[in-house]
Design an enzyme around this catalytic site. Structure first.
Site, PDB file in Angstrom:
ATOM      1  N   GLY A 134       0.833  -1.192   0.000  1.00  0.00           N
ATOM      2  CA  GLY A 134       0.000   0.000   0.000  1.00  0.00           C
ATOM      3  C   GLY A 134       0.864   1.237   0.000  1.00  0.00           C
ATOM      4  O   GLY A 134       1.428   1.632  -1.016  1.00  0.00           O
ATOM      5  N   ALA A 181      15.034   0.252  -3.237  1.00  0.00           N
ATOM      6  CA  ALA A 181      14.412   1.474  -3.770  1.00  0.00           C
ATOM      7  C   ALA A 181      15.231   2.074  -4.900  1.00  0.00           C
ATOM      8  O   ALA A 181      14.687   2.662  -5.842  1.00  0.00           O
ATOM      9  CB  ALA A 181      14.224   2.491  -2.652  1.00  0.00           C
ATOM     10  N   GLU A 245       1.123  16.457  -5.029  1.00  0.00           N
ATOM     11  CA  GLU A 245       0.064  15.452  -4.958  1.00  0.00           C
ATOM     12  C   GLU A 245      -0.749  15.610  -3.679  1.00  0.00           C
ATOM     13  O   GLU A 245      -1.991  15.561  -3.706  1.00  0.00           O
ATOM     14  CB  GLU A 245       0.674  14.052  -5.014  1.00  0.00           C
ATOM     15  CG  GLU A 245      -0.356  12.941  -4.866  1.00  0.00           C
ATOM     16  CD  GLU A 245       0.248  11.549  -4.886  1.00  0.00           C
ATOM     17  OE1 GLU A 245      -0.481  10.580  -4.598  1.00  0.00           O
ATOM     18  OE2 GLU A 245       1.455  11.429  -5.186  1.00  0.00           O
ATOM     19  N   GLN A 339     -25.516  13.527   9.310  1.00  0.00           N
ATOM     20  CA  GLN A 339     -26.304  13.367  10.533  1.00  0.00           C
ATOM     21  C   GLN A 339     -27.420  14.403  10.608  1.00  0.00           C
ATOM     22  O   GLN A 339     -28.542  14.104  11.013  1.00  0.00           O
ATOM     23  CB  GLN A 339     -25.390  13.477  11.759  1.00  0.00           C
ATOM     24  CG  GLN A 339     -26.066  13.180  13.084  1.00  0.00           C
ATOM     25  CD  GLN A 339     -26.356  11.701  13.275  1.00  0.00           C
ATOM     26  OE1 GLN A 339     -25.798  10.868  12.581  1.00  0.00           O
ATOM     27  NE2 GLN A 339     -27.236  11.388  14.209  1.00  0.00           N
TER      28      GLN A 339
END
Length: 380
Positions: A134, A181, A245, A339
């Site tokens: 993720g 990486a 981003e 709500q």
């Protein structure tokens, strides 16, 4: 309609652009929002309409066929898209992928893709997330193995925005798995490349009009010249784009929060209960007052962040703080607004239901709120 009379990040040109944006969205997006939700995708006709109006990739330089505008114009569009309640992937192309092409692309890559991205003829995606990874982008397993003058890509990606529509995908892959990486590269894959397949248009809790997909690569061969930027510098390139981003997500969050608040005000002033409007109850007024105060702070902070970014001064931790605060505030706002709608808020015929559903993922993608706190803590 968003009240921009007190904003400080924009000038007259930005506001003139906003007028154009509102007219185009009113004609080509708003009447079709339910259709987009039902079909799970924003059709290419809408992309073309925005492109023809100069609303796609406005920051691309004139040298590369664009308008050469500043990122503030992107923010104007992002605010208005969020306010109408669409989850179409326009901001991904405007705020994220186009920078990779213009900043890192070769002359040939820029010439091949940028004109179509500006016109809406080319839709892009960036494939980072994998089924087993993720937020930890260093853990990706998709490989792009060298074979002569080609790269052979194998692996899978998931949760990819614009995955069904995309004509070209920026794939994050390991060109040298032994380097961790430092062995990561960005590789361009055209949608018609043999070995590339789209999976499902994923069934999500919200953001139904966003075509979010699985992508598969099986011995997918592309020329080595399809590497975007430097070989082995993919992870660095990704980190370089994080401030913009995350600011982009914060902008959308603020616009969505404002729309939810406005929907709650309109509904509670119309709905009667026990001989008075729902708005007249102290709990309603105090809830809305609290939200309005936070929205006021949010718009002021957003203008600060936008101006910092336009000046090239917004840091990764500052952008992460913006993403964290605005998305968490958005969730508080949409949940309270739902709500205040009572049972009506649970009905899809009311706009607040879509705003509530669509807001939930804002605290997850682009780095979860927990990851944002980790990033921020490193700067303390």
């Amino acid at each position: 309609m968003l009240d921009t009379s007190y904003r400080t990040a924009y000038n007259e040109d930005h506001e003139a652009f906003r007028d154009t944006v509102r007219k185009v969205l009113a004609e080509h997006m708003v009447p079709y929002l339910d259709q987009h939700e039902a079909e799970g995708i924003v059709p290419r006709e809408a992309w073309k309409a925005l492109g023809e109006a100069g609303m796609l990739c406005p920051t691309v330089s004139e040298e590369n066929g664009g308008l050469g505008l500043d990122f503030g114009f992107n923010c104007v569009l992002a605010e208005e898209l969020a306010y109408i309640g669409t989850s179409g992937g326009f901001t991904l192309q405007n705020d994220i992928t186009v920078n990779y092409f213009e900043r890192l692309g070769s002359d040939e890559q820029r010439a091949k893709y940028l004109p179509g991205m500006i016109s809406g003829d080319i839709i892009t995606a960036i494939a980072m997330t994998e089924p087993g990874t993720g937020s930890d982008l260093q853990g990706i397993r998709t490989t792009a193995a060298e074979d002569g003058n080609h790269l052979v890509i194998n692996g899978s990606k998931t949760y990819i925005t614009n995955g069904q529509n995309a004509d070209v995908v920026i794939v994050v892959a390991k060109t040298d798995p032994s380097m961790g990486a430092k062995g990561t590269s960005l590789v361009l894959v055209d949608a018609n490349t043999p070995g590339f397949e789209r999976g499902r248009n994923l069934d999500k809790i919200g953001q139904h009009s966003a075509d979010t997909s699985e992508l598969f690569f099986s011995d997918c061969r592309v020329p080595k010249t399809n590497i975007l930027g430097g070989e082995g510098r993919g992870f660095i390139h990704l980190m370089e784009e994080l401030p913009q981003e995350r600011l982009s997500i914060a902008v959308s969050a603020q616009g969505g929060a404002q729309r939810a608040f406005d929907e709650a005000v309109k509904f509670t002033k119309d709905r009667k209960a026990f001989g008075q409007t729902v708005f007249d109850f102290q709990n309603t007024k105090f809830t809305l007052a609290d939200l309005q105060a936070k929205l006021q702070v949010g718009w002021a902070h957003l203008d600060w962040a936008i101006k910092r970014h336009l000046a090239g001064e917004l840091t990764t931790d500052e952008a992460s703080s913006a993403k964290l605060w605005h998305t968490e505030m958005q969730w508080e706002c949409v949940d309270a607004a739902l709500q205040l709608h009572g049972g009506a808020g649970y009905m899809n015929e009311y706009a607040i239901a879509r705003l509530w559903r669509d807001a939930r993922v804002q605290r997850i993608y682009g780095g979860t709120s927990e990851i944002m706190k980790e990033v921020i803590s490193r700067s303390i």
